[in-house]
Design a protein around this motif. Structure first.
Motif, PDB file in Angstrom:
ATOM      1  N   GLU A 266     105.794  44.103  64.240  1.00 28.14           N
ATOM      2  CA  GLU A 266     105.951  43.590  62.875  1.00 28.14           C
ATOM      3  C   GLU A 266     105.486  44.608  61.844  1.00 28.14           C
ATOM      4  OE1 GLU A 266     104.902  39.605  60.212  1.00 28.14           O
ATOM      5  OE2 GLU A 266     104.257  39.760  62.307  1.00 28.14           O
ATOM      6  N   HIS A 270     108.109  46.520  59.093  1.00 33.53           N
ATOM      7  CA  HIS A 270     107.986  46.433  57.636  1.00 33.53           C
ATOM      8  C   HIS A 270     107.972  47.802  56.978  1.00 33.53           C
ATOM      9  CE1 HIS A 270     107.693  42.149  57.196  1.00 33.53           C
ATOM     10  NE2 HIS A 270     106.706  42.066  58.071  1.00 33.53           N
ATOM     11  N   GLN A 271     107.789  48.872  57.757  1.00 29.02           N
ATOM     12  CA  GLN A 271     107.831  50.218  57.207  1.00 29.02           C
ATOM     13  C   GLN A 271     109.249  50.777  57.117  1.00 29.02           C
ATOM     14  OE1 GLN A 271     105.234  52.501  59.739  1.00 29.02           O
ATOM     15  NE2 GLN A 271     103.398  51.402  59.106  1.00 29.02           N
ATOM     16  N   HIS A 274     115.046  49.348  55.445  1.00 31.24           N
ATOM     17  CA  HIS A 274     115.948  48.193  55.383  1.00 31.24           C
ATOM     18  C   HIS A 274     115.250  46.881  55.727  1.00 31.24           C
ATOM     19  CE1 HIS A 274     119.103  50.951  54.712  1.00 31.24           C
ATOM     20  NE2 HIS A 274     119.312  51.310  55.966  1.00 31.24           N
ATOM     21  N   ALA A 275     113.943  46.908  55.912  1.00 34.54           N
ATOM     22  CA  ALA A 275     113.225  45.715  56.373  1.00 34.54           C
ATOM     23  C   ALA A 275     113.383  44.554  55.399  1.00 34.54           C
ATOM     24  CB  ALA A 275     111.750  46.038  56.583  1.00 34.54           C
ATOM     25  N   GLU A 276     113.210  44.793  54.122  1.00 37.65           N
ATOM     26  CA  GLU A 276     113.298  43.711  53.143  1.00 37.65           C
ATOM     27  C   GLU A 276     114.698  43.112  53.112  1.00 37.65           C
ATOM     28  OE1 GLU A 276     112.551  42.916  48.335  1.00 37.65           O
ATOM     29  OE2 GLU A 276     112.228  44.910  49.201  1.00 37.65           O
ATOM     30  N   VAL A 277     115.702  43.965  53.192  1.00 35.47           N
ATOM     31  CA  VAL A 277     117.084  43.477  53.180  1.00 35.47           C
ATOM     32  C   VAL A 277     117.359  42.634  54.418  1.00 35.47           C
ATOM     33  CG1 VAL A 277     119.509  44.189  53.271  1.00 35.47           C
ATOM     34  CG2 VAL A 277     117.907  45.401  51.790  1.00 35.47           C
ATOM     35  N   ARG A 279     115.230  41.026  56.419  1.00 35.61           N
ATOM     36  CA  ARG A 279     114.460  39.786  56.441  1.00 35.61           C
ATOM     37  C   ARG A 279     114.966  38.763  55.436  1.00 35.61           C
ATOM     38  NH1 ARG A 279     108.396  38.883  57.589  1.00 35.61           N
ATOM     39  NH2 ARG A 279     109.450  36.904  57.898  1.00 35.61           N
ATOM     40  N   SER A 280     115.685  39.213  54.434  1.00 33.97           N
ATOM     41  CA  SER A 280     116.191  38.259  53.446  1.00 33.97           C
ATOM     42  C   SER A 280     117.312  37.389  54.009  1.00 33.97           C
ATOM     43  CB  SER A 280     116.687  38.999  52.199  1.00 33.97           C
ATOM     44  OG  SER A 280     117.852  39.755  52.483  1.00 33.97           O
ATOM     45  N   ALA A 286     110.858  39.035  61.469  1.00 33.28           N
ATOM     46  CA  ALA A 286     110.437  40.402  61.767  1.00 33.28           C
ATOM     47  C   ALA A 286     110.800  40.802  63.194  1.00 33.28           C
ATOM     48  CB  ALA A 286     108.937  40.537  61.544  1.00 33.28           C
ATOM     49  N   CYS A 395     119.704  42.382  48.939  1.00 37.03           N
ATOM     50  CA  CYS A 395     119.159  41.249  49.671  1.00 37.03           C
ATOM     51  C   CYS A 395     120.105  40.056  49.607  1.00 37.03           C
ATOM     52  CB  CYS A 395     117.787  40.863  49.106  1.00 37.03           C
ATOM     53  SG  CYS A 395     116.506  42.106  49.390  1.00 37.03           S
ATOM     54  N   HIS A 397     121.392  36.433  48.911  1.00 31.63           N
ATOM     55  CA  HIS A 397     121.148  35.379  47.922  1.00 31.63           C
ATOM     56  C   HIS A 397     122.254  34.344  48.040  1.00 31.63           C
ATOM     57  CE1 HIS A 397     123.985  38.042  45.801  1.00 31.63           C
ATOM     58  NE2 HIS A 397     124.380  36.942  45.156  1.00 31.63           N
TER      59      HIS A 397
END
Length: 406
Positions: A266, A270-271, A274-277, A279-280, A286, A395, A397
């Motif tokens: 995990e 997160h490093q 593209h992690a934020e994209v 996970r959205s 994770a 991300c 939506h």
């Protein structure tokens, strides 16, 4: 590395086929007419491989390398070729085996396999070009692979535990869910009917609560009820009980290591840029996101289109028509099992949290699709969405509902 880009490359002058082995590789170099220019057995050692690369480039600097393994024993060779900016393509071992049948002779040698690899690379234009993965993707691949091994080891250990417990205390084996932590922890301290009856439900419950087990009361009650159902001590009970405790402790040790790996995965995930994209996307946590990056490298340019990503994950059926039979669609034989699992599990999770996914699933069920088919169709659609999200760096939506003008 990702081997699924069907990239256009300049036509090389020579082709170097590498039959990969654990200690030694065999290299065969051919020209445009298929004539052998070099055939050599080489040690899987940096200096020996560098010497080979120099000898091949001395024949022509315009070379295309082909390998039949893209990991493990081939890692050093691939790393050296990448550091020298040498293009590589990948053929599966199955493809090499099937192609060998079309060549003269029934014998199998490393030299023949290396020649087949080189000749197939010379003739085929649809082979995937190997690309280097980024550091985070490589780390995640190592961590995810290790976690998969540990999970499989845990399953085997639990099966052994069930078998051992069944020989002395079948009622307890039947009443406990050994995939949960609480029952496993119980078996590290209590294994026989007599020991459980002597302690009683209250003492066992306290013992479990002191070890922070959830549902301690129900586990203790189930154990006591099982002990009341068996008053016979079977032969070898004491030794078998010690083996049950040993196996249970082994499962607990595996659980601890898996938990440590989960934290590492995990944190490393997160490093990734593209992690934020990733996970959205609803349902993609994770762990599943790390599996996705480990399988694909997180680089969608390597696939070119969402269809190729879906095919790599086994979500694009392929036709198997013959004669009068047409429209016979089947899952491809070659696909990434871990990536398919990530898409499938994330799709299942999205049914509880994403109205759009739920609506799509219900529509497919209304069309007559079964549960598994509907989830796979949803996973196929989500592969398109995730590919576009990563391509655009956007991300997920939920689109606002369209309202009709009055």
């Amino acid at each position: 590395m990702c081997d699924d880009e069907l990239a256009e490359v300049t036509v090389p002058q020579i082709w170097a086929g590498m039959d990969i082995g654990k200690e030694h590789h065999h290299c065969v170099v051919i020209d445009a007419q298929g004539e052998r220019l070099l055939s050599r057995r080489v040690l899987n050692d940096e200096s020996a491989l560098l010497e080979l690369i120099g000898d091949v480039l001395a024949l022509s600097e315009d070379a295309l390398w082909a390998v039949d393994i893209n990991h493990g024993g081939a890692a050093l060779l691939i790393g050296l070729l990448l550091s020298h900016d040498q293009p590589m393509v990948y053929l599966t071992g199955l493809a090499v085996h099937q192609a060998s049948a079309a060549y003269r002779g029934q014998g199998k040698t490393d030299a023949k396999d290396a020649f087949v690899i080189a000749d197939q690379a010379r003739m085929r234009k649809d082979l995937g070009v190997l690309r280097p993965g980024d550091e985070i993707a490589v780390d995640l691949r190592i961590l995810v692979r290790r976690r998969t091994d540990l999970v499989n080891d845990r399953t085997r250990q639990i099966n052994r535990l069930r078998e051992q417990l069944l020989e002395i205390f079948p009622a307890l084996e039947r009443s406990l869910s050994l995939t949960n932590k609480g029952p496993i922890l119980l078996l590290t301290g209590y294994q026989t009917p007599a020991a459980i009856r002597r302690s009683g439900a209250r003492r066992i419950e306290t013992w479990l609560k002191n070890r922070k087990v959830r549902g301690a009361a129900s586990i203790a009650q189930a154990a006591v009820e099982a002990a009341q159902a068996q008053h016979t001590a079977l032969p070898g009970e004491q030794l078998a009980a010690s083996m049950v405790a040993r196996l249970a402790k082994g499962v607990m040790a595996l659980e601890e290591e898996i938990a440590e790996l989960d934290a590492l995965i995990e944190a490393r995930f997160h490093q990734h840029p593209h992690a934020e994209v990733i996970r959205s996307l609803p349902g993609m946590g994770a762990m599943l996101g790390a599996t996705f990056i480990a399988a694909t490298g997180g680089d969608m340019e390597a696939f070119g289109t969402a269809d190729r990503l879906a095919a790599f994950a086994g979500l694009s059926p392929v036709p198997r028509d013959s004669g009068r039979v047409s429209g016979n669609m089947r899952r491809p034989r070659r696909y990434h099992r871990g990536l398919l699992r990530a898409f499938y599990l994330s799709s299942m999770a999205s049914l509880r949290s994403c109205p759009a996914s739920r609506a799509y699933y219900e529509r497919k069920r209304a069309e007559g699709k079964g549960h598994k088919q509907a989830v796979l169709l949803l996973a196929r659609r989500r592969a398109n969405v995730l590919w576009a999200m990563i391509r655009d760096g956007a991300c997920y939506h939920v689109a606002p509902p369209v309202t009709m003008a009055a």
